[in-house]
Design a protein around this motif. Structure first.
Motif, PDB file in Angstrom:
ATOM      1  N   ASP A 121      30.799 -38.586 -21.932  1.00 29.03           N
ATOM      2  CA  ASP A 121      30.256 -39.892 -21.565  1.00 29.03           C
ATOM      3  C   ASP A 121      31.363 -40.903 -21.254  1.00 29.03           C
ATOM      4  O   ASP A 121      31.112 -42.090 -21.145  1.00 29.03           O
ATOM      5  N   ASN A 147      30.978 -45.788 -19.311  1.00 25.45           N
ATOM      6  CA  ASN A 147      30.191 -44.636 -19.743  1.00 25.45           C
ATOM      7  C   ASN A 147      29.643 -43.890 -18.537  1.00 25.45           C
ATOM      8  O   ASN A 147      29.055 -44.497 -17.646  1.00 25.45           O
ATOM      9  N   THR A 148      29.829 -42.592 -18.531  1.00 24.71           N
ATOM     10  CA  THR A 148      29.324 -41.743 -17.447  1.00 24.71           C
ATOM     11  C   THR A 148      27.812 -41.907 -17.294  1.00 24.71           C
ATOM     12  O   THR A 148      27.291 -41.833 -16.180  1.00 24.71           O
ATOM     13  N   SER A 149      27.123 -42.156 -18.399  1.00 28.07           N
ATOM     14  CA  SER A 149      25.667 -42.282 -18.386  1.00 28.07           C
ATOM     15  C   SER A 149      25.175 -43.663 -17.943  1.00 28.07           C
ATOM     16  O   SER A 149      23.972 -43.902 -17.892  1.00 28.07           O
ATOM     17  N   SER A 150      26.080 -44.558 -17.585  1.00 26.50           N
ATOM     18  CA  SER A 150      25.689 -45.933 -17.274  1.00 26.50           C
ATOM     19  C   SER A 150      24.980 -46.062 -15.924  1.00 26.50           C
ATOM     20  O   SER A 150      25.149 -45.239 -15.018  1.00 26.50           O
ATOM     21  N   LYS A 172      25.729 -44.428 -11.821  1.00 23.62           N
ATOM     22  CA  LYS A 172      24.673 -43.907 -10.943  1.00 23.62           C
ATOM     23  C   LYS A 172      24.684 -44.658  -9.605  1.00 23.62           C
ATOM     24  O   LYS A 172      24.588 -44.048  -8.536  1.00 23.62           O
TER      25      LYS A 172
END
Length: 139
Positions: A114, A51-54, A58
């Motif tokens: 995502d 997931n890009t939001s993970s 980051k």
């Protein structure tokens, strides 16, 4: 080890779980169990989905140093590869490793914002078997 690509590749292909590690903002290693890589090029390049939001994305964007590990519990063998992890969001790579059923994780499909690809590139490795370890270069 005579043929690291063959020996370690065989170990990797038989595992249902892989472990990836990143470095957090305080410089500490963070390890996570993942599904096996979707694709690999020898033992040099590996592709995972996430997931890009993970948190991991980051961390890799902040510090690309990474490690992946594969463990054969039955024969008590393991392979660690160290290198760098890239976060890829282009359509080519996303489509390359997309599989049927991925909408369970990414409901908007292959274009889901995502959904991203992690590409790990190994620089060196360490292989453990028979109660001893050996380092090797990844070419």
């Amino acid at each position: 080890m005579k043929d690291a690509v063959k020996t370690i590749g065989n170990l990797i292909d038989k595992q249902g779980v892989s472990f990836i590690s990143s470095v957090d903002e305080n410089g500490y290693p963070n390890t996570k169990a993942m599904l096996p890589p979707r694709k690999r090029e020898g033992i040099k390049v590996f592709y995972f989905t996430t997931n890009t939001s993970s948190m991991r994305v980051k961390q890799y964007r902040s510090d690309p140093k990474a490690c992946i590990y594969f463990c054969d519990r039955r024969f008590f063998r393991g392979a660690m590869l160290t290198g760098t992890m890239e976060v890829l969001e282009d359509s080519y790579h996303k489509e390359m490793i997309w599989q049927e059923g991925d909408t369970m994780y990414y409901p908007e499909g292959v274009t889901d914002p995502d959904y991203c690809v992690l590409r790990f590139t190994a620089k060196e490795g360490r292989f453990y078997r028979n109660f001893s370890s050996e380092n090797f270069e990844v070419e």
